[in-house]
Design a protein around this motif. Structure first.
Motif, PDB file in Angstrom:
ATOM      1  N   VAL A  27       0.838  -1.202   0.000  1.00  0.00           N
ATOM      2  CA  VAL A  27       0.000   0.000   0.000  1.00  0.00           C
ATOM      3  C   VAL A  27       0.875   1.256   0.000  1.00  0.00           C
ATOM      4  O   VAL A  27       0.733   2.134  -0.840  1.00  0.00           O
ATOM      5  N   CYS A  28       1.819   1.340   0.953  1.00  0.00           N
ATOM      6  CA  CYS A  28       2.664   2.534   1.064  1.00  0.00           C
ATOM      7  C   CYS A  28       4.034   2.346   0.411  1.00  0.00           C
ATOM      8  O   CYS A  28       4.825   3.267   0.370  1.00  0.00           O
ATOM      9  N   LYS A  29       4.316   1.131  -0.058  1.00  0.00           N
ATOM     10  CA  LYS A  29       5.576   0.785  -0.709  1.00  0.00           C
ATOM     11  C   LYS A  29       6.779   1.019   0.197  1.00  0.00           C
ATOM     12  O   LYS A  29       7.833   1.454  -0.246  1.00  0.00           O
ATOM     13  N   GLY A  30       6.597   0.765   1.503  1.00  0.00           N
ATOM     14  CA  GLY A  30       7.691   0.833   2.458  1.00  0.00           C
ATOM     15  C   GLY A  30       7.910   2.184   3.101  1.00  0.00           C
ATOM     16  O   GLY A  30       8.758   2.323   3.973  1.00  0.00           O
ATOM     17  N   ASN A  31       7.169   3.205   2.708  1.00  0.00           N
ATOM     18  CA  ASN A  31       7.362   4.536   3.275  1.00  0.00           C
ATOM     19  C   ASN A  31       6.715   4.708   4.642  1.00  0.00           C
ATOM     20  O   ASN A  31       7.195   5.468   5.462  1.00  0.00           O
ATOM     21  N   GLY A  32       5.596   4.049   4.876  1.00  0.00           N
ATOM     22  CA  GLY A  32       4.886   4.208   6.134  1.00  0.00           C
ATOM     23  C   GLY A  32       3.788   5.249   6.070  1.00  0.00           C
ATOM     24  O   GLY A  32       3.067   5.457   7.032  1.00  0.00           O
ATOM     25  N   TYR A  33       3.688   5.953   4.951  1.00  0.00           N
ATOM     26  CA  TYR A  33       2.620   6.935   4.787  1.00  0.00           C
ATOM     27  C   TYR A  33       2.065   6.866   3.377  1.00  0.00           C
ATOM     28  O   TYR A  33       2.689   6.353   2.467  1.00  0.00           O
ATOM     29  N   GLY A  85      -7.931  15.022  -0.592  1.00  0.00           N
ATOM     30  CA  GLY A  85      -9.026  15.346   0.305  1.00  0.00           C
ATOM     31  C   GLY A  85     -10.227  15.846  -0.486  1.00  0.00           C
ATOM     32  O   GLY A  85     -10.208  15.937  -1.720  1.00  0.00           O
ATOM     33  N   PHE A  86     -11.289  16.163   0.232  1.00  0.00           N
ATOM     34  CA  PHE A  86     -12.493  16.671  -0.433  1.00  0.00           C
ATOM     35  C   PHE A  86     -12.261  18.041  -1.054  1.00  0.00           C
ATOM     36  O   PHE A  86     -12.915  18.411  -2.021  1.00  0.00           O
ATOM     37  N   ASP A  87     -11.315  18.782  -0.513  1.00  0.00           N
ATOM     38  CA  ASP A  87     -11.011  20.105  -1.053  1.00  0.00           C
ATOM     39  C   ASP A  87     -10.032  20.056  -2.224  1.00  0.00           C
ATOM     40  O   ASP A  87      -9.693  21.078  -2.793  1.00  0.00           O
ATOM     41  N   GLY A  88      -9.568  18.848  -2.601  1.00  0.00           N
ATOM     42  CA  GLY A  88      -8.679  18.692  -3.743  1.00  0.00           C
ATOM     43  C   GLY A  88      -7.209  18.744  -3.386  1.00  0.00           C
ATOM     44  O   GLY A  88      -6.365  18.568  -4.254  1.00  0.00           O
ATOM     45  N   GLU A  89      -6.867  19.014  -2.142  1.00  0.00           N
ATOM     46  CA  GLU A  89      -5.469  19.077  -1.736  1.00  0.00           C
ATOM     47  C   GLU A  89      -4.969  17.696  -1.333  1.00  0.00           C
ATOM     48  O   GLU A  89      -5.743  16.850  -0.906  1.00  0.00           O
ATOM     49  N   ASP A  90      -3.656  17.493  -1.478  1.00  0.00           N
ATOM     50  CA  ASP A  90      -3.050  16.225  -1.057  1.00  0.00           C
ATOM     51  C   ASP A  90      -2.952  16.184   0.460  1.00  0.00           C
ATOM     52  O   ASP A  90      -2.471  17.124   1.093  1.00  0.00           O
ATOM     53  N   LYS A  91      -3.394  15.096   1.027  1.00  0.00           N
ATOM     54  CA  LYS A  91      -3.293  14.869   2.469  1.00  0.00           C
ATOM     55  C   LYS A  91      -2.330  13.708   2.691  1.00  0.00           C
ATOM     56  O   LYS A  91      -2.366  12.723   1.974  1.00  0.00           O
ATOM     57  N   ILE A  92      -1.476  13.821   3.688  1.00  0.00           N
ATOM     58  CA  ILE A  92      -0.555  12.746   4.028  1.00  0.00           C
ATOM     59  C   ILE A  92      -1.091  12.060   5.267  1.00  0.00           C
ATOM     60  O   ILE A  92      -1.316  12.689   6.301  1.00  0.00           O
ATOM     61  N   ASN A  93      -1.306  10.742   5.147  1.00  0.00           N
ATOM     62  CA  ASN A  93      -1.848   9.939   6.238  1.00  0.00           C
ATOM     63  C   ASN A  93      -0.917   8.781   6.527  1.00  0.00           C
ATOM     64  O   ASN A  93      -0.160   8.341   5.667  1.00  0.00           O
ATOM     65  N   GLN A  94      -1.019   8.255   7.744  1.00  0.00           N
ATOM     66  CA  GLN A  94      -0.261   7.064   8.087  1.00  0.00           C
ATOM     67  C   GLN A  94      -0.875   5.869   7.388  1.00  0.00           C
ATOM     68  O   GLN A  94      -2.081   5.809   7.173  1.00  0.00           O
ATOM     69  N   CYS A  95      -0.036   4.901   7.042  1.00  0.00           N
ATOM     70  CA  CYS A  95      -0.510   3.720   6.339  1.00  0.00           C
ATOM     71  C   CYS A  95      -1.333   2.851   7.283  1.00  0.00           C
ATOM     72  O   CYS A  95      -0.915   2.549   8.400  1.00  0.00           O
ATOM     73  N   PHE A  96      -2.505   2.447   6.837  1.00  0.00           N
ATOM     74  CA  PHE A  96      -3.394   1.628   7.648  1.00  0.00           C
ATOM     75  C   PHE A  96      -3.062   0.146   7.554  1.00  0.00           C
ATOM     76  O   PHE A  96      -3.377  -0.625   8.449  1.00  0.00           O
ATOM     77  N   ALA A  97      -2.397  -0.285   6.489  1.00  0.00           N
ATOM     78  CA  ALA A  97      -2.118  -1.705   6.282  1.00  0.00           C
ATOM     79  C   ALA A  97      -0.957  -2.197   7.148  1.00  0.00           C
ATOM     80  O   ALA A  97      -1.000  -3.289   7.687  1.00  0.00           O
ATOM     81  N   CYS A  98       0.088  -1.379   7.295  1.00  0.00           N
ATOM     82  CA  CYS A  98       1.269  -1.813   8.040  1.00  0.00           C
ATOM     83  C   CYS A  98       1.458  -1.032   9.337  1.00  0.00           C
ATOM     84  O   CYS A  98       2.472  -1.192  10.007  1.00  0.00           O
ATOM     85  N   ASP A  99       0.518  -0.182   9.693  1.00  0.00           N
ATOM     86  CA  ASP A  99       0.617   0.663  10.891  1.00  0.00           C
ATOM     87  C   ASP A  99       1.884   1.508  10.869  1.00  0.00           C
ATOM     88  O   ASP A  99       2.588   1.647  11.872  1.00  0.00           O
TER      89      ASP A  99
END
Length: 66
Positions: free
Chosen positions: A16-22, A27-41
């Motif tokens: 999912v994150c390809k090893g980055n962790g994020y 988002g709904f406003d069209g901007e990029d949001k950075i989130n923590q990866c849910f698959a690998c915590d």
């Protein structure tokens, strides 16, 4: 829960994150949001259990392939 041997556990890079962790998501406003990866915590690695190899016959058995 039974303890697993280290030989039965395999580390794999998170797909999912390809090893980055994020991950980046829009988002709904069209901007990029950075989130923590849910698959690998946010570790970047996923642990998989390896199934033991199954043998067809035993060496002392009369029904072995050899």
């Amino acid at each position: 829960m039974a303890k697993l041997k280290l030989s039965q556990i395999k580390k794999v890079i998170c797909s999912v994150c390809k090893g980055n962790g994020y991950i980046k998501a829009k988002g709904f406003d069209g901007e990029d949001k950075i989130n923590q990866c849910f698959a690998c915590d946010s570790e970047g690695e996923v642990y998989e259990t390896v199934s033991p190899k199954k043998f067809i016959g035993h060496a002392n058995s009369s029904r072995s392939i050899n």
